[in-house]
Design a protein around this motif. Sequence first.
Motif, PDB file in Angstrom:
ATOM      1  N   ASN A 320       3.907  -7.962  -2.092  1.00 38.43           N
ATOM      2  CA  ASN A 320       4.005  -7.334  -3.407  1.00 38.43           C
ATOM      3  C   ASN A 320       3.018  -7.917  -4.420  1.00 38.43           C
ATOM      4  OD1 ASN A 320       5.198  -5.722  -5.465  1.00 38.43           O
ATOM      5  ND2 ASN A 320       6.299  -7.539  -6.165  1.00 38.43           N
ATOM      6  N   GLN A 321       2.830  -9.250  -4.360  1.00 43.76           N
ATOM      7  CA  GLN A 321       1.976  -9.882  -5.371  1.00 43.76           C
ATOM      8  C   GLN A 321       0.521  -9.445  -5.291  1.00 43.76           C
ATOM      9  OE1 GLN A 321       4.193 -13.597  -4.264  1.00 43.76           O
ATOM     10  NE2 GLN A 321       2.997 -14.402  -5.948  1.00 43.76           N
ATOM     11  N   THR A 322       0.068  -9.030  -4.097  1.00 36.87           N
ATOM     12  CA  THR A 322      -1.340  -8.632  -3.987  1.00 36.87           C
ATOM     13  C   THR A 322      -1.465  -7.131  -3.757  1.00 36.87           C
ATOM     14  OG1 THR A 322      -1.374  -9.126  -1.615  1.00 36.87           O
ATOM     15  CG2 THR A 322      -2.034 -10.877  -3.085  1.00 36.87           C
ATOM     16  N   ALA A 323      -0.550  -6.361  -4.375  1.00 39.80           N
ATOM     17  CA  ALA A 323      -0.535  -4.913  -4.168  1.00 39.80           C
ATOM     18  C   ALA A 323      -1.806  -4.249  -4.672  1.00 39.80           C
ATOM     19  CB  ALA A 323       0.665  -4.309  -4.869  1.00 39.80           C
ATOM     20  N   ASN A 324      -2.490  -4.884  -5.617  1.00 44.56           N
ATOM     21  CA  ASN A 324      -3.737  -4.337  -6.131  1.00 44.56           C
ATOM     22  C   ASN A 324      -3.554  -2.931  -6.681  1.00 44.56           C
ATOM     23  OD1 ASN A 324      -6.515  -4.615  -6.659  1.00 44.56           O
ATOM     24  ND2 ASN A 324      -7.040  -3.443  -4.815  1.00 44.56           N
ATOM     25  N   GLY A 325      -2.410  -2.679  -7.299  1.00 47.68           N
ATOM     26  CA  GLY A 325      -2.202  -1.371  -7.919  1.00 47.68           C
ATOM     27  C   GLY A 325      -1.493  -0.358  -7.035  1.00 47.68           C
ATOM     28  N   PRO A 402      -0.507 -19.719   0.600  1.00 46.01           N
ATOM     29  CA  PRO A 402      -1.485 -18.974  -0.196  1.00 46.01           C
ATOM     30  C   PRO A 402      -1.973 -17.711   0.508  1.00 46.01           C
ATOM     31  CG  PRO A 402      -2.530 -20.880   0.825  1.00 46.01           C
ATOM     32  CD  PRO A 402      -1.087 -20.918   1.224  1.00 46.01           C
ATOM     33  N   TRP A 403      -2.258 -16.683  -0.287  1.00 50.93           N
ATOM     34  CA  TRP A 403      -2.831 -15.447   0.234  1.00 50.93           C
ATOM     35  C   TRP A 403      -3.624 -14.810  -0.892  1.00 50.93           C
ATOM     36  CZ3 TRP A 403      -4.085 -13.126   4.524  1.00 50.93           C
ATOM     37  CH2 TRP A 403      -4.326 -11.752   4.544  1.00 50.93           C
ATOM     38  N   LYS A 404      -4.874 -14.565  -0.647  1.00 55.14           N
ATOM     39  CA  LYS A 404      -5.761 -13.971  -1.651  1.00 55.14           C
ATOM     40  C   LYS A 404      -5.712 -14.741  -2.966  1.00 55.14           C
ATOM     41  CE  LYS A 404      -6.078  -9.347   0.191  1.00 55.14           C
ATOM     42  NZ  LYS A 404      -6.050  -7.931  -0.035  1.00 55.14           N
ATOM     43  N   GLY A 405      -5.728 -16.071  -2.847  1.00 55.27           N
ATOM     44  CA  GLY A 405      -5.797 -16.901  -4.038  1.00 55.27           C
ATOM     45  C   GLY A 405      -4.493 -17.042  -4.803  1.00 55.27           C
ATOM     46  N   GLU A 470      -8.059 -10.900   4.350  1.00 51.96           N
ATOM     47  CA  GLU A 470      -7.800 -11.676   3.144  1.00 51.96           C
ATOM     48  C   GLU A 470      -8.910 -11.507   2.116  1.00 51.96           C
ATOM     49  OE1 GLU A 470      -6.789 -15.780   3.808  1.00 51.96           O
ATOM     50  OE2 GLU A 470      -5.965 -15.946   1.788  1.00 51.96           O
ATOM     51  N   GLY A 471     -10.123 -11.208   2.587  1.00 51.68           N
ATOM     52  CA  GLY A 471     -11.256 -11.150   1.670  1.00 51.68           C
ATOM     53  C   GLY A 471     -11.456  -9.804   0.986  1.00 51.68           C
ATOM     54  N   VAL A 472     -10.639  -8.805   1.324  1.00 49.36           N
ATOM     55  CA  VAL A 472     -10.893  -7.459   0.802  1.00 49.36           C
ATOM     56  C   VAL A 472      -9.711  -7.000  -0.038  1.00 49.36           C
ATOM     57  CG1 VAL A 472     -11.211  -5.039   1.436  1.00 49.36           C
ATOM     58  CG2 VAL A 472     -12.340  -6.828   2.757  1.00 49.36           C
ATOM     59  N   ASN A 473      -9.981  -6.572  -1.251  1.00 49.45           N
ATOM     60  CA  ASN A 473      -8.949  -5.930  -2.048  1.00 49.45           C
ATOM     61  C   ASN A 473      -9.017  -4.429  -1.814  1.00 49.45           C
ATOM     62  OD1 ASN A 473      -7.677  -8.119  -3.347  1.00 49.45           O
ATOM     63  ND2 ASN A 473      -9.458  -8.325  -4.682  1.00 49.45           N
ATOM     64  N   VAL A 474      -8.070  -3.931  -1.031  1.00 48.09           N
ATOM     65  CA  VAL A 474      -8.115  -2.529  -0.638  1.00 48.09           C
ATOM     66  C   VAL A 474      -7.778  -1.653  -1.842  1.00 48.09           C
ATOM     67  CG1 VAL A 474      -7.132  -0.809   0.907  1.00 48.09           C
ATOM     68  CG2 VAL A 474      -7.457  -3.151   1.698  1.00 48.09           C
ATOM     69  N   ALA A 475      -8.593  -0.623  -2.065  1.00 41.57           N
ATOM     70  CA  ALA A 475      -8.348   0.293  -3.175  1.00 41.57           C
ATOM     71  C   ALA A 475      -6.994   0.967  -2.988  1.00 41.57           C
ATOM     72  CB  ALA A 475      -9.453   1.342  -3.229  1.00 41.57           C
ATOM     73  N   GLY A 477      -5.326   3.666  -2.574  1.00 45.92           N
ATOM     74  CA  GLY A 477      -5.338   5.088  -2.239  1.00 45.92           C
ATOM     75  C   GLY A 477      -5.204   5.249  -0.743  1.00 45.92           C
ATOM     76  N   TRP A 478      -5.143   6.505  -0.285  1.00 44.33           N
ATOM     77  CA  TRP A 478      -4.946   6.766   1.141  1.00 44.33           C
ATOM     78  C   TRP A 478      -6.189   6.432   1.951  1.00 44.33           C
ATOM     79  CZ3 TRP A 478      -0.187   6.681   1.835  1.00 44.33           C
ATOM     80  CH2 TRP A 478       0.724   7.408   1.070  1.00 44.33           C
ATOM     81  N   ASN A 479      -5.963   5.881   3.143  1.00 40.77           N
ATOM     82  CA  ASN A 479      -6.994   5.705   4.171  1.00 40.77           C
ATOM     83  C   ASN A 479      -8.186   4.884   3.685  1.00 40.77           C
ATOM     84  OD1 ASN A 479      -5.360   7.538   5.664  1.00 40.77           O
ATOM     85  ND2 ASN A 479      -6.403   9.245   4.663  1.00 40.77           N
ATOM     86  N   GLN A 480      -7.909   3.827   2.922  1.00 41.15           N
ATOM     87  CA  GLN A 480      -8.994   3.032   2.350  1.00 41.15           C
ATOM     88  C   GLN A 480      -9.276   1.767   3.160  1.00 41.15           C
ATOM     89  OE1 GLN A 480     -10.805   4.128  -0.441  1.00 41.15           O
ATOM     90  NE2 GLN A 480      -9.638   5.942   0.132  1.00 41.15           N
ATOM     91  N   THR A 481      -8.463   1.487   4.188  1.00 40.44           N
ATOM     92  CA  THR A 481      -8.680   0.266   4.974  1.00 40.44           C
ATOM     93  C   THR A 481      -9.573   0.595   6.161  1.00 40.44           C
ATOM     94  OG1 THR A 481      -6.407  -0.237   4.398  1.00 40.44           O
ATOM     95  CG2 THR A 481      -7.484  -1.728   5.933  1.00 40.44           C
TER      96      THR A 481
END
Lengths: 623, 229
Positions: A320-325, A402-405, A470-475, A477-481
């Motif tokens: 949850n903490q790194t949901a990135n929106g 830790p995860w994503k800082g 860990e290094g990518v903040n996925v946008a 939206g759908w199918n962004q990974t």
Amino acid sequence: MLFVLLTAVSCDNVLDKQPLDKLQGENLFSNPEGVKLYMANLYYQLPIEDFTFFRQGFNWNTGDPNNGGFAPAMITDEAVHTEFGDFIGNDDFQWWDQGYKLIRDTNILIDIIPTLDVTEDETKALVGESAFIRAYAYFALVKRYGGVPLITAVQKYEGDVEALKVPRSTEKETWDFVLKECDVAIANLADSWPGGERRATKWVAYALKSRAALHAASLAKYSERAPISGTAVDQKLVGIEKSAAADYYKAAIDASEAIINSGKFALYKPTPASPEEAAENYRKLFEDPNIAPTETIFIKGFARPGAGTGHNYGIWYQPNQTANGWPHPGRMNPTLDLIDAYESYTNPGQNAPIATTVAGNDVNDYNGFDPAKNYKRYDDPAGIYKDKDARLWATAILPGTPWKGQKIIIQAGFVKPDGNAQLFGGDPIKVGGTTIYPYGAADRTQYSGFDTWGGNNTRTGVSFKKFLNEGVNVAPGWNQTVSDWADFRYAEILLNYAEAIVESGTGTAAKGAQALNDIRRRAGHTKNIPLTIDNVIRERRVELAFENKRFWDLVRRREYHTLFNNRVRHALIPVLDLRVTPAKYIFIRQNIARLNPSTFDYKQYYRYIPGIGSNGLVQNPQY
Amino acid sequence: MKHLKTYLSALLIIFIAAACKIDNYPAPDARLYGTFLDVETNEPVEQDIIRGSTIEFIEHGYASQTKQVMIVKNDGTYRNNLIFANQYTITPVRGNFVPAEPQDVNVAGETKLDFKVQPYIRVKDAKIEKSGSKVIATFKIQQTVINNVRKIGLYAHPEPSVGEPMRTVLSETDINAATDPNKVYKLEIDIPSNSNNLKAGSQYFFRIGAIIDAPESKFNYAKAVRIAL
């Protein structure tokens, strides 16, 4: 008069015009690029159980991919969903129409290969690849339905529908067909593709044969654990005789041995210096399987974000903490049942259930907090997991790590200084001037556990990590990974090999033990354990966790109905103990909240066959 | 134009009315019910309502031969109040009794059909009591076939439909052997160590079961007993 004549003449061939926006069959196959294009589509249809494989089907990344993030692992003992309490349904994991569509498309190619104007090498490669695809497709069918109609050439409709109806072959004939197609692929495919393309090679075909043969062998050996009856059984459309097991185990051993003896494959970073290093190596292997070309025998790529080309692990399964929106993260909750299976380094060769009390004799007590118990206390909220197999640390995000800082906070509540527990919500309390929050932080964006809000927080006590980058903040939206999927790994081949040896009592036991211990060595274990079926299955559970293997392992070994008979899955909840100063963490083993028991029925070992009203096939038992 | 509109609507009404032909088929008009009876003692054979014995029936007069199924209540009775009057082939299957032969039955109006079956196991002299912090069951096992008894169990649930498939607490013992009809078996459930599911002051149903080692066999039971903890 003249006008009419001219008009009539101009009508010549009007019905024979070729469309300008579509390729005609002959043109497509007359051009090598066209064949390549056609082949790419066949590979796309391949039933690979990857990031886009869900109970609704394959390639679940087009149209509206919203399925709540309910992954196949959640139907096993590996994980549960944050909200859904679903278990397997009759319509889940169907693959009938799509399967026969792929088979028809492959048969079209197979029929046309002899007429193509290409070199002998290219012909061989095409023969091998199309046999591989057909083997892959029939494997996906037979493990779902048992014996199915074997369509080996393109069917043409010539006015008689009845002529197109092919009855089911027996289950054994279908498995034999899969293995035979693997052999054709092995005999015709090369070691590799000149440009390193991700296409079937001889070794991929061997890997498929290793997996399929082991599946068939287990069915033959263990079907009697779950007897069923009915017309399909009488006609041997489902079920294999026990006597067939030996041949299938041998086929699995031989195919695995071919890969092992080829000298082309090895485990990625096989001898780490420490468990910490092992955990990092293992994590990286799934973050990007391309870094380990010797281990990953076959990769399916997800090249660019977008419908049909990206996937959704990066949004559904972040803590949850790194949901990135993204509004609904955190949905894969690994269970305590899985965590318990990971070995400890001090007591190798055994399941290591997490002991939460000093007495340590109550690992089967799931009745919740008991003030009379002497719980072990930890400063570090992941302290209780110390000494556990490195792969646990790389598969799950443990509390306080830790995860994503960020420090990922997973806390179910607290025990008040007066000794009463306040779990799963309620108001914060003040202790010595400090405000203590039930979920470990004031704001719902600052923690990742137990709050039911949005269905975004783990209810098992750990969050999910394997495959996530860990290094990518996925946008959001759908199918962004766009991480890639390793369909066949060398580690799986080693485990297939070890299992076939120990289950059949044939082959070289020492080599099977070595295969098993090589994988454990890569995970930081230094003491070897003997080759037993329990050791192999435990190793499979932890090494291949979340690779969509467990479901089929439970099916092929006929263990589902035993392990899922009113099965309640479990959580390990971290609780802040305020009875001591400074406060420390204790852990409670308990049933996962808001989750019903699940039961797997005998008949569910086979899926129902769709459309028997029109295709006239014999239905599977009890559907 | 006005006329045209009128005609069109009239035409539309005629079309719609034409579709209103009476096409209602008769509703199911018969009822089928009965009990699984022990061929020897003539007592009802206890069952499970979920994942228990089932009754398969095929309606005559159709090519498809589709099997329909009915389930059975815990007390061994079944009832279907929505069945068409017709000839049926009816077979109790996958049960806790020696497989029974299919029978052709004419179902019309109120039709009673009991199944005389030989239960695999009879649970005899069953007694379930609360004693201190435990619930203790004692019973004897009488098997009617030579197969092994696979296991015995004591099952608890808040509902009277308790059984192996429907329980929140259980205590089981694997037997995997033929049993002595005179031996008294004992199973117990400890209440405090199941405090999640057995709460003091509430009442629960307890039931003794045993299963034979035969393909697709189901549990045989004694009657459920209600106990207040």
